[in-house]
Design an enzyme around this catalytic site. Structure first.
Site, PDB file in Angstrom:
ATOM      1  N   LEU A  35       0.823  -1.221   0.000  1.00 19.81           N
ATOM      2  CA  LEU A  35       0.000   0.000   0.000  1.00 19.81           C
ATOM      3  C   LEU A  35       0.850   1.261   0.000  1.00 19.81           C
ATOM      4  O   LEU A  35       0.558   2.221  -0.711  1.00 19.81           O
ATOM      5  CB  LEU A  35      -0.951  -0.005   1.197  1.00 19.81           C
ATOM      6  CG  LEU A  35      -2.056  -1.045   1.145  1.00 19.81           C
ATOM      7  CD1 LEU A  35      -2.862  -1.042   2.441  1.00 19.81           C
ATOM      8  CD2 LEU A  35      -2.954  -0.813  -0.049  1.00 19.81           C
ATOM      9  N   ARG A 109      -3.721   1.774  11.043  1.00 19.74           N
ATOM     10  CA  ARG A 109      -4.247   1.326  12.333  1.00 19.74           C
ATOM     11  C   ARG A 109      -4.404   2.529  13.258  1.00 19.74           C
ATOM     12  O   ARG A 109      -3.524   3.391  13.320  1.00 19.74           O
ATOM     13  CB  ARG A 109      -3.309   0.302  12.989  1.00 19.74           C
ATOM     14  CG  ARG A 109      -3.155  -0.993  12.215  1.00 19.74           C
ATOM     15  CD  ARG A 109      -4.433  -1.823  12.308  1.00 19.74           C
ATOM     16  NE  ARG A 109      -4.356  -3.039  11.521  1.00 19.74           N
ATOM     17  CZ  ARG A 109      -4.947  -3.211  10.347  1.00 19.74           C
ATOM     18  NH1 ARG A 109      -5.636  -2.231   9.806  1.00 19.74           N
ATOM     19  NH2 ARG A 109      -4.866  -4.354   9.714  1.00 19.74           N
ATOM     20  N   GLU A 138     -12.740   0.539  17.474  1.00 11.05           N
ATOM     21  CA  GLU A 138     -13.676   0.483  16.353  1.00 11.05           C
ATOM     22  C   GLU A 138     -14.722  -0.590  16.607  1.00 11.05           C
ATOM     23  O   GLU A 138     -14.351  -1.719  16.933  1.00 11.05           O
ATOM     24  CB  GLU A 138     -12.928   0.195  15.047  1.00 11.05           C
ATOM     25  CG  GLU A 138     -11.980   1.299  14.667  1.00 11.05           C
ATOM     26  CD  GLU A 138     -11.129   0.977  13.461  1.00 11.05           C
ATOM     27  OE1 GLU A 138     -11.050  -0.205  13.052  1.00 11.05           O
ATOM     28  OE2 GLU A 138     -10.534   1.913  12.912  1.00 11.05           O
ATOM     29  N   HIS A 159     -13.545   3.339   8.678  1.00 13.56           N
ATOM     30  CA  HIS A 159     -12.664   2.216   8.358  1.00 13.56           C
ATOM     31  C   HIS A 159     -13.202   1.405   7.177  1.00 13.56           C
ATOM     32  O   HIS A 159     -13.341   0.188   7.240  1.00 13.56           O
ATOM     33  CB  HIS A 159     -12.463   1.314   9.579  1.00 13.56           C
ATOM     34  CG  HIS A 159     -11.255   0.422   9.450  1.00 13.56           C
ATOM     35  ND1 HIS A 159     -10.633  -0.124  10.531  1.00 13.56           N
ATOM     36  CD2 HIS A 159     -10.548  -0.008   8.382  1.00 13.56           C
ATOM     37  CE1 HIS A 159      -9.604  -0.860  10.143  1.00 13.56           C
ATOM     38  NE2 HIS A 159      -9.527  -0.797   8.842  1.00 13.56           N
ATOM     39  N   TRP A 162     -11.253  -0.384   2.585  1.00 15.85           N
ATOM     40  CA  TRP A 162     -11.093  -1.743   2.055  1.00 15.85           C
ATOM     41  C   TRP A 162     -12.425  -2.397   1.690  1.00 15.85           C
ATOM     42  O   TRP A 162     -12.454  -3.534   1.250  1.00 15.85           O
ATOM     43  CB  TRP A 162     -10.415  -2.614   3.109  1.00 15.85           C
ATOM     44  CG  TRP A 162     -11.297  -2.796   4.315  1.00 15.85           C
ATOM     45  CD1 TRP A 162     -11.458  -1.920   5.341  1.00 15.85           C
ATOM     46  CD2 TRP A 162     -12.169  -3.881   4.584  1.00 15.85           C
ATOM     47  NE1 TRP A 162     -12.367  -2.395   6.236  1.00 15.85           N
ATOM     48  CE2 TRP A 162     -12.833  -3.609   5.788  1.00 15.85           C
ATOM     49  CE3 TRP A 162     -12.467  -5.060   3.922  1.00 15.85           C
ATOM     50  CZ2 TRP A 162     -13.763  -4.458   6.352  1.00 15.85           C
ATOM     51  CZ3 TRP A 162     -13.415  -5.910   4.497  1.00 15.85           C
ATOM     52  CH2 TRP A 162     -14.044  -5.613   5.695  1.00 15.85           C
TER      53      TRP A 162
END
Length: 184
Positions: A35, A109, A138, A159, A162
């Site tokens: 990434l 994170r 979360e 979040h 993805w």
């Protein structure tokens, strides 16, 4: 937009907001895996100078340390795992090294950032802003300080960088691939 300012504008655009051109600016990436490398390519496509910070906790990494890069950074983008060496990597001390216009991005994170220190820096405007796709807890509790802050220099998404079906399928394919290799 919601207040109708654009509709009432005598011009085709609204120009009262500060906008920073990214071409020529300096991006610092922490975490240069798959990434991080992709983000490096995006930053370069925008005409940015890119530096990769040394891996936190790795004394043999010859790249510049994050602390030496932060004072020159216009954007800091986090792509590293959460480990003992990276927990609260962004904290009161590292935030104090950043320019008051620096923008922090965390899609890795939540625990990489000391959230109380970030909130203080955003309120004091000692950094330009932050975009977070992750938080330490979360889902966050309703009274999470960053969620309650309502600051114009803070963007939080739930979040879901993805979450696209294709992304999840790629993740599942990788898991199956790794499991098959382990079994073999």
């Amino acid at each position: 937009m919601k207040a109708g300012r654009w509709s009432k504008s005598p011009h085709f655009c609204l120009s009262q907001y500060d906008v920073m051109e990214l071409a020529g600016k300096h991006a610092v990436i922490v975490g240069h895996g798959e990434l991080g490398k992709r983000v490096e390519g995006l930053f370069k496509a925008l005409g940015m100078q890119v530096s990769i910070a040394a891996r936190p906790g790795n004394p043999n990494d010859t790249r510049p340390s994050l602390n030496t890069l932060l004072p020159k950074a216009d954007v800091v983008s986090l792509h590293c795992p959460l480990t003992r060496d990276t927990e609260k990597l962004i904290n009161r001390d590292t935030l104090s090294l950043m320019k008051p216009t620096c923008f922090l991005i965390n899609t890795a994170r939540g625990g990489l950032i000391d959230e109380a220190a970030l909130l203080q820096a955003l309120k004091a405007q000692t950094i330009g802003g932050a975009a977070l796709d992750v938080l330490t807890v979360e889902p966050p509790p309703e009274n999470h300080p960053l969620m309650q802050a309502s600051l114009p220099n803070l963007l939080i998404t739930p979040h879901n960088a993805w979450i696209a079906n294709a992304s999840r399928q790629r993740l599942l394919n990788k898991v199956v691939e790794h499991l098959a290799a382990f079994i073999a």
